[in-house]
Design a protein around this motif. Structure first.
Motif, PDB file in Angstrom:
ATOM      1  N   MET A 141      34.729  -7.767  53.019  1.00  0.00           N
ATOM      2  CA  MET A 141      33.927  -7.853  53.944  1.00  0.00           C
ATOM      3  C   MET A 141      32.993  -9.047  54.008  1.00  0.00           C
ATOM      4  SD  MET A 141      33.102  -5.659  56.569  1.00  0.00           S
ATOM      5  CE  MET A 141      33.042  -3.937  56.172  1.00  0.00           C
ATOM      6  N   GLY A 156      35.968  -3.318  60.169  1.00  0.00           N
ATOM      7  CA  GLY A 156      35.282  -1.942  60.103  1.00  0.00           C
ATOM      8  C   GLY A 156      36.203  -0.985  60.919  1.00  0.00           C
ATOM      9  N   GLN A 159      39.259  -0.070  59.020  1.00  0.00           N
ATOM     10  CA  GLN A 159      39.109   0.761  57.871  1.00  0.00           C
ATOM     11  C   GLN A 159      39.295   2.168  58.512  1.00  0.00           C
ATOM     12  OE1 GLN A 159      35.514  -0.645  56.016  1.00  0.00           O
ATOM     13  NE2 GLN A 159      36.750  -1.338  54.145  1.00  0.00           N
ATOM     14  N   ARG A 160      38.615   2.533  59.732  1.00  0.00           N
ATOM     15  CA  ARG A 160      38.918   3.776  60.322  1.00  0.00           C
ATOM     16  C   ARG A 160      40.298   4.139  60.430  1.00  0.00           C
ATOM     17  NH1 ARG A 160      34.548   2.913  58.850  1.00  0.00           N
ATOM     18  NH2 ARG A 160      32.613   3.287  59.384  1.00  0.00           N
TER      19      ARG A 160
END
Length: 323
Positions: A141, A156, A159-160
Motif C-alpha cells: 500500500m 483496496g 484485496q476484497r
C-alpha cells in the motif's frame, strides 16, 4: 505512515475506532471454529461464518445509507455491521463448543502453564507467520500511495476480490492441518503427503480454471467497486495479471499448513516470510520502478510463481525424507 491524505484520515478514524474496539469479538470464533473442525465437523464452522457474512451484508447498506429506521452512519456503519456479525459468530461458536462438544471447562491450574507452553510453541511462530500477510499488504500500500489515491483505492478493492478468489485455498489449508496432524499421529506419513500433493495439484488447476472464468468478468467486477474510471482501469489490470498466480501462492499455503501440522512452525514461518519478503515484495518493487502500477502487479504475480515452484520442490524433498 501508509500514505493517507489529510482528507481521508477522518474517515479512517471513524472506521478504525470501532474496529479496534470490536476486533476481539472475532478472535473467539476464529479459534473456536478451528477447534470444531479438528473434531471432524467442517460444516458447522462454515455455517457460522456464512451466517455472519449474511448478517454483515444485510446490515451494511442499512447502517451505511440509513435505510428505514436505521441511522445514516457512513463508513462507521460498515464497521458496526462487521462488529454485530462477529458477535453473532462468537455466540454461535461458544454454544457449539460448550453445549454440543463440551470442550470448554474450568482450567486445571496445575497444568495451565504446561498447556500454554505447548500451545505457544506452535502458536507463536504461526501467529508471526499470519502477521506477515497484512504487513506485506501495508508495504504494498505504501508503494502504491506514490502513484496516487486511485491506485490505493483500486488495490483496496483488489484485496476484497482476492479474498473471495482464494477462499477455497484457505479452506483447503485449514482442513489440511488437522488431517496431516492426525495421520502423522497414527504413523501414516504416506497418507499425509498424499493429501498434501493432491491439494497442491488441485490448487494450481482450480485457480487457473477460476482465472479463465473470471477474465471476461474482470471489467464488470471492476465497475462494481468504483465509479471513477481510473480506479476501474487499475483494478481491471490487477484482475488480468495477479489472479493467474494464485495457484502458485496456494502451493506455499499448503506447505505452511503441512509444516504447522508436523510441529515445525519455525519452518512454516520461514516459508511464509520468504514468499512475501524474498519473492513477492522485491519483485513488486522492481516491477514498479520500470512499469509503474502495472509493473508492481506483474511483480506480485512473478513472486507468487517463484515462491510456489520453490515450495513444491521443498515438498518433494520432505516426502523423500519421510517415506
Amino acid at each position: 505512515m501508509l500514505g493517507a491524505t489529510d482528507d481521508l484520515l477522518p474517515l479512517i478514524n471513524q472506521y478504525m475506532q470501532v474496529w479496534y474496539l470490536t476486533i476481539p469479538l472475532l478472535v473467539v470464533p476464529m479459534a473456536g471454529n478451528s477447534v470444531i473442525r479438528s473434531t471432524g465437523d467442517t460444516k458447522t464452522p462454515a455455517k457460522i461464518m456464512i451466517t455472519a457474512g449474511l448478517i454483515n451484508g444485510t446490515l451494511d447498506p442499512l447502517l451505511i445509507f440509513g435505510y428505514g429506521p436505521f441511522p445514516e452512519l457512513g463508513i462507521q456503519g460498515a464497521a458496526i455491521a462487521s462488529a454485530v456479525s462477529w458477535f453473532g459468530a462468537l455466540v454461535a461458536a461458544l454454544y457449539i463448543l460448550i453445549r454440543r462438544e463440551k470442550l470448554v471447562a474450568p482450567p486445571a491450574l496445575s497444568r495451565m502453564w504446561q498447556d500454554w507452553a505447548q500451545i505457544l510453541k506452535i502458536g507463536t511462530p504461526a501467529a508471526f507467520s499470519s502477521a506477515m500477510n497484512p504487513l506485506s499488504g501495508a508495504i504494498l500500500m505504501m508503494m502504491l500511495a506514490s502513484f496516487g489515491t486511485e491506485a490505493v483505492a483500486a488495490y483496496g478493492a483488489a484485496q476484497r476480490v482476492e479474498s473471495i478468489m482464494i477462499i477455497v485455498l484457505m479452506s483447503l489449508g485449514s482442513v489440511l492441518t488437522p488431517f496431516i496432524a492426525q495421520n502423522n499421529g497414527a504413523n501414516q506419513p504416506e497418507r499425509s503427503f498424499s493429501a498434501l500433493f493432491i491439494t497442491m495439484r488441485f490448487a494450481v488447476v482450480f485457480q487457473l480454471g477460476l482465472f479463465i472464468l473470471m477474465v471476461p468478468l474482470s471489467m464488470p467486477i471492476a465497475a462494481l467497486f468504483s465509479q471513477e474510471q481510473s480506479v476501474q482501469d487499475t483494478l481491471w489490470h490487477f484482475l488480468l495479471i495477479v489472479p493467474i498466480s494464485y495457484g502458485f501462492q496456494g502451493l506455499v499455503m499448503m506447505v505452511v499448513s503441512c509444516l504447522n501440522a508436523m510441529h515445525l512452525p519455525l519452518k512454516a514461518f520461514m516459508w511464509n516470510f520468504s514468499r512475501l519478503f524474498i519473492f513477492t515484495l522485491p519483485s513488486a518493487w522492481v516491477g514498479s520502478q520500470f512499469y509503474g502500477v502495472e509493473g508492481l502487479f506483474i511483480g506480485i504475480a512473478v513472486g507468487n510463481v517463484i515462491g510456489g515452484i520453490a515450495a513444491y520442490g521443498y515438498a518433494l524433498k520432505m516426502r523423500s525424507a519421510a517415506t
